[in-house]
Design a protein around this motif. Structure first.
Motif, mmCIF file in Angstrom:
data_model
loop_
_atom_site.group_PDB
_atom_site.id
_atom_site.type_symbol
_atom_site.label_atom_id
_atom_site.label_comp_id
_atom_site.label_asym_id
_atom_site.label_seq_id
_atom_site.Cartn_x
_atom_site.Cartn_y
_atom_site.Cartn_z
ATOM 1 N N PHE A 11 0.847 -1.197 0.000
ATOM 2 C CA PHE A 11 0.000 0.000 0.000
ATOM 3 C C PHE A 11 0.883 1.249 0.000
ATOM 4 C CE2 PHE A 11 -2.548 -3.131 2.628
ATOM 5 C CZ PHE A 11 -3.192 -3.649 1.513
ATOM 6 N N GLU A 12 0.252 2.392 -0.175
ATOM 7 C CA GLU A 12 0.988 3.633 -0.352
ATOM 8 C C GLU A 12 1.551 4.155 0.970
ATOM 9 O OE1 GLU A 12 -1.416 6.482 -2.481
ATOM 10 O OE2 GLU A 12 -2.680 4.866 -3.210
ATOM 11 N N GLU A 13 2.850 4.139 1.105
ATOM 12 C CA GLU A 13 3.558 4.770 2.210
ATOM 13 C C GLU A 13 2.842 4.643 3.557
ATOM 14 O OE1 GLU A 13 6.540 5.990 2.069
ATOM 15 O OE2 GLU A 13 6.715 5.639 -0.081
ATOM 16 N N PRO A 14 2.704 3.436 4.095
ATOM 17 C CA PRO A 14 2.036 3.303 5.393
ATOM 18 C C PRO A 14 2.870 3.949 6.507
ATOM 19 C CG PRO A 14 3.052 1.230 4.744
ATOM 20 C CD PRO A 14 3.172 2.153 3.571
ATOM 21 N N GLU A 15 2.190 4.556 7.458
ATOM 22 C CA GLU A 15 2.834 5.119 8.646
ATOM 23 C C GLU A 15 2.544 4.188 9.816
ATOM 24 O OE1 GLU A 15 1.924 9.240 9.315
ATOM 25 O OE2 GLU A 15 1.795 9.666 7.171
ATOM 26 N N ILE A 16 3.592 3.820 10.521
ATOM 27 C CA ILE A 16 3.469 2.759 11.528
ATOM 28 C C ILE A 16 4.055 3.228 12.850
ATOM 29 C CG2 ILE A 16 4.092 0.371 12.078
ATOM 30 C CD1 ILE A 16 4.705 0.288 8.890
ATOM 31 N N THR A 17 3.344 2.923 13.913
ATOM 32 C CA THR A 17 3.877 3.112 15.258
ATOM 33 C C THR A 17 3.839 1.759 15.954
ATOM 34 O OG1 THR A 17 3.051 5.378 15.380
ATOM 35 C CG2 THR A 17 3.630 4.315 17.449
ATOM 36 N N LEU A 18 5.010 1.252 16.345
ATOM 37 C CA LEU A 18 5.103 -0.032 17.027
ATOM 38 C C LEU A 18 5.519 0.211 18.475
ATOM 39 C CD1 LEU A 18 5.317 -3.134 17.232
ATOM 40 C CD2 LEU A 18 7.652 -2.935 16.330
ATOM 41 N N ILE A 19 4.719 -0.297 19.387
ATOM 42 C CA ILE A 19 5.053 -0.184 20.813
ATOM 43 C C ILE A 19 5.712 -1.491 21.244
ATOM 44 C CG2 ILE A 19 4.143 0.169 23.137
ATOM 45 C CD1 ILE A 19 1.838 1.710 21.890
ATOM 46 N N PRO A 20 7.016 -1.474 21.523
ATOM 47 C CA PRO A 20 7.730 -2.723 21.832
ATOM 48 C C PRO A 20 7.512 -3.178 23.277
ATOM 49 C CG PRO A 20 9.256 -0.895 21.916
ATOM 50 C CD PRO A 20 7.924 -0.313 21.520
ATOM 51 N N ARG A 21 6.274 -3.339 23.666
ATOM 52 C CA ARG A 21 5.921 -3.811 25.000
ATOM 53 C C ARG A 21 4.845 -4.872 24.870
ATOM 54 N NH1 ARG A 21 9.831 -1.501 25.931
ATOM 55 N NH2 ARG A 21 10.309 0.136 27.438
ATOM 56 N N GLY A 22 4.858 -5.804 25.768
ATOM 57 C CA GLY A 22 3.859 -6.853 25.756
ATOM 58 C C GLY A 22 2.479 -6.315 26.078
ATOM 59 N N VAL A 23 1.481 -6.768 25.330
ATOM 60 C CA VAL A 23 0.091 -6.372 25.543
ATOM 61 C C VAL A 23 -0.743 -7.631 25.724
ATOM 62 C CG1 VAL A 23 -1.911 -5.215 24.538
ATOM 63 C CG2 VAL A 23 0.375 -4.302 24.150
ATOM 64 N N ILE A 24 -1.617 -7.629 26.722
ATOM 65 C CA ILE A 24 -2.503 -8.762 26.960
ATOM 66 C C ILE A 24 -3.836 -8.479 26.286
ATOM 67 C CG2 ILE A 24 -3.732 -10.105 28.705
ATOM 68 C CD1 ILE A 24 -1.461 -9.486 30.638
ATOM 69 N N THR A 25 -4.212 -9.316 25.346
ATOM 70 C CA THR A 25 -5.497 -9.161 24.663
ATOM 71 C C THR A 25 -6.447 -10.253 25.145
ATOM 72 O OG1 THR A 25 -4.672 -10.500 22.819
ATOM 73 C CG2 THR A 25 -4.462 -8.125 22.632
ATOM 74 N N LEU A 26 -7.647 -9.852 25.515
ATOM 75 C CA LEU A 26 -8.685 -10.779 25.954
ATOM 76 C C LEU A 26 -9.869 -10.659 25.012
ATOM 77 C CD1 LEU A 26 -8.533 -10.105 29.816
ATOM 78 C CD2 LEU A 26 -7.434 -11.941 28.541
ATOM 79 N N TYR A 27 -10.360 -11.780 24.549
ATOM 80 C CA TYR A 27 -11.448 -11.789 23.578
ATOM 81 C C TYR A 27 -12.264 -13.059 23.789
ATOM 82 C CZ TYR A 27 -7.568 -14.324 21.427
ATOM 83 O OH TYR A 27 -6.509 -15.155 21.219
ATOM 84 N N PRO A 28 -13.487 -13.075 23.308
ATOM 85 C CA PRO A 28 -14.359 -14.234 23.529
ATOM 86 C C PRO A 28 -13.765 -15.496 22.897
ATOM 87 C CG PRO A 28 -15.605 -12.351 22.763
ATOM 88 C CD PRO A 28 -14.167 -12.004 22.590
ATOM 89 N N PRO A 29 -14.065 -16.682 23.487
ATOM 90 C CA PRO A 29 -14.861 -16.892 24.697
ATOM 91 C C PRO A 29 -14.056 -16.616 25.968
ATOM 92 C CG PRO A 29 -14.139 -18.993 23.830
ATOM 93 C CD PRO A 29 -13.685 -17.949 22.835
ATOM 94 N N ALA A 30 -14.709 -16.193 27.002
ATOM 95 C CA ALA A 30 -14.041 -15.833 28.257
ATOM 96 C C ALA A 30 -13.348 -17.016 28.902
ATOM 97 C CB ALA A 30 -15.067 -15.218 29.222
ATOM 98 N N SER A 31 -13.822 -18.221 28.643
ATOM 99 C CA SER A 31 -13.227 -19.413 29.257
ATOM 100 C C SER A 31 -11.799 -19.651 28.778
ATOM 101 C CB SER A 31 -14.086 -20.648 28.956
ATOM 102 O OG SER A 31 -14.178 -20.849 27.549
ATOM 103 N N GLU A 32 -11.425 -19.058 27.638
ATOM 104 C CA GLU A 32 -10.077 -19.250 27.089
ATOM 105 C C GLU A 32 -9.108 -18.151 27.512
ATOM 106 O OE1 GLU A 32 -10.263 -19.636 22.908
ATOM 107 O OE2 GLU A 32 -11.525 -21.441 22.921
ATOM 108 N N ALA A 33 -9.544 -17.254 28.388
ATOM 109 C CA ALA A 33 -8.685 -16.141 28.807
ATOM 110 C C ALA A 33 -7.348 -16.592 29.387
ATOM 111 C CB ALA A 33 -9.435 -15.263 29.814
ATOM 112 N N PRO A 34 -7.297 -17.630 30.262
ATOM 113 C CA PRO A 34 -5.983 -18.066 30.777
ATOM 114 C C PRO A 34 -5.020 -18.490 29.675
ATOM 115 C CG PRO A 34 -7.742 -18.970 32.117
ATOM 116 C CD PRO A 34 -8.395 -18.361 30.916
#
Length: 419
Positions: free
Chosen positions: A58-81
């Motif tokens: 794509f045309e000249e994408p601008e990107i910001t990368l945060i080099p830190r761990g992020v915890i993402t939680l999404y359905p189903p809730a039973s799979e969160a661990p």
């Protein structure tokens, strides 16, 4: 997971969303405006580089990368661990850019190297072992070591030259600091700790290989997946370099060339071993290759040539080390000879072995290195005089000790005690 903010011109929204889904993105937020499509994306660590390569169309994408761990939680809730426990290595892009960011200033490199040289010299002069550990904490050798390996894995000649230059500056600065202190506070003889540090083991190659492996693994792993701190790994890398660097300065002042050459041997061997192990980890585990990192246009030939030079260098140094023992094998030969000494002493009747040891020094007689065979003996037969027993033990050892080295000058120190 890693958080990215992506901004691209209008018209590619669906394709970007498809790419996000393809690379396992979660919890994506679309905050597009009239002129631009803006996405806040959460991607698995190892997918970041491949995703960025995909959107390069794509045309000249601008990107910001945060080099830190992020915890993402999404359905189903039973799979969160399981979602939280899913920790992956960093992407090749983050590994490479993180290595470049860790370069630091030249003033800091020289300053820390000078301080480390001073601490090492004080530790060697006062025979204080914990000061050597302190110098390993301060010595800035881990950064150039890892960056040089990254350069070889990625085929970047410019980064390799820069890293080797920083290597040389750090080592020369440490040597200069040690030499300067020896000039101000002259030494006429080596301290016991200097003698010990100057001696090389025939297993010396193992330490840099382990250090390079551990250092590269620490850089590749996500911060939540790392069981060992970066400082601890840095100490491991510096452990093989800081003491001999400090010793060279004192050896140059005293013109003790055995100390100088053995220390130079250790430094060069450590550099080559660390470089080889770290390069292999970055290439095969971190996926840092000439074609594997976005923005990077490395040359595969550069990596291959550098790796071959390192392997040939290690082979040549191993040949040199084992060709003329005990010069570069004293630290392990003393253990081998102590076993031979113990074995022969046990064959002598009417004695008990209280202590035994074999030590080398840097003095030679008839081009042979002096090995002192020491033993403390408790005699159990009171009818034999101590002098007679001592003479008999030395005579037995001279006649019966066998080991595969013919350039060792034997000196005996037998102490007879009684209860």
């Amino acid at each position: 997971m890693r958080q990215l903010t992506l901004k691209i011109p209008k018209g590619h929204k669906e394709k970007v969303q498809d790419a996000i889904d393809h690379f396992g993105g979660k919890n994506t937020i679309d905050i597009s405006s009239e002129n631009e499509d803006v996405f806040m994306i959460y991607l698995p660590n190892e997918k970041v580089n491949d995703f960025l390569k995909k959107i390069d169309q794509f045309e000249e994408p601008e990107i910001t990368l945060i080099p830190r761990g992020v915890i993402t939680l999404y359905p189903p809730a039973s799979e969160a661990p399981d979602q939280v426990a899913d920790v992956k290595p960093k992407s090749s892009l983050e590994i490479y850019l993180g290595g470049i960011q860790s370069v630091g200033s030249m003033f800091g490199l020289i300053g820390y190297s000078f301080v480390a040289g001073i601490i090492v010299w004080i530790g060697l002069f006062t025979t204080t072992a914990y000061l050597l550990v302190a110098a390993m904490l301060v010595a800035p050798f881990a950064g150039p070591a890892m960056n040089a390996a990254l350069a070889t894995a990625s085929g970047k000649a410019d980064l390799l030259k820069s890293s080797l230059k920083r290597y040389a500056i750090a080592i020369i600065t440490g040597i200069f600091a040690s030499f300067l202190l020896t000039l101000l506070f002259p030494l006429t003889t080596l301290t016991p700790l200097m003698e010990e540090v100057s001696q090389v083991s025939k297993f010396a190659l193992f330490l840099p290989l382990v250090s390079g492996f551990a250092g590269a693994i620490n850089i590749c792993q996500s911060e939540r997946d790392s069981l060992v701190s970066g400082a601890a790994v840095g100490i491991l890398v510096a452990a093989s370099l800081a003491p001999p660097v400090g010793l060279i300065g004192a050896g140059l002042y005293m013109m003790d060339w055995q100390v100088v050459f053995s220390s130079l041997f250790r430094i060069l061997l450590q550099l080559l071993g660390i470089h080889l192990a770290a390069t292999l980890v970055f290439y095969f585990y971190g996926k840092v290759t000439p074609d594997g990192v976005r923005f990077l246009k490395g040359v595969k030939k550069t990596g291959l040539i550098t790796t071959m030079v390192v392997i040939l260098g290690i082979g040549a140094m191993m040949y040199w080390q084992f060709r003329q023992p005990p010069f570069l094998s004293k630290a392990s030969m003393n253990t081998e000879l102590a076993e031979v000494l113990d074995s022969e002493l046990k064959k002598i009747p009417n004695i008990r072995i209280l202590n035994k040891d074999v030590t080398f020094n840097n003095i030679q007689i008839d081009n042979r290195s002096i090995a002192t065979f020491e033993a403390t003996i408790l005699k159990t037969d009171t009818l034999i005089s101590s002098q007679e027993l001592e003479d008999g033990i030395i005579r037995h050892l001279k006649q019966n000790m066998e080991y595969p080295y013919d350039n060792v000058y034997e000196v005996f120190q037998i102490k007879i005690v009684r209860d």
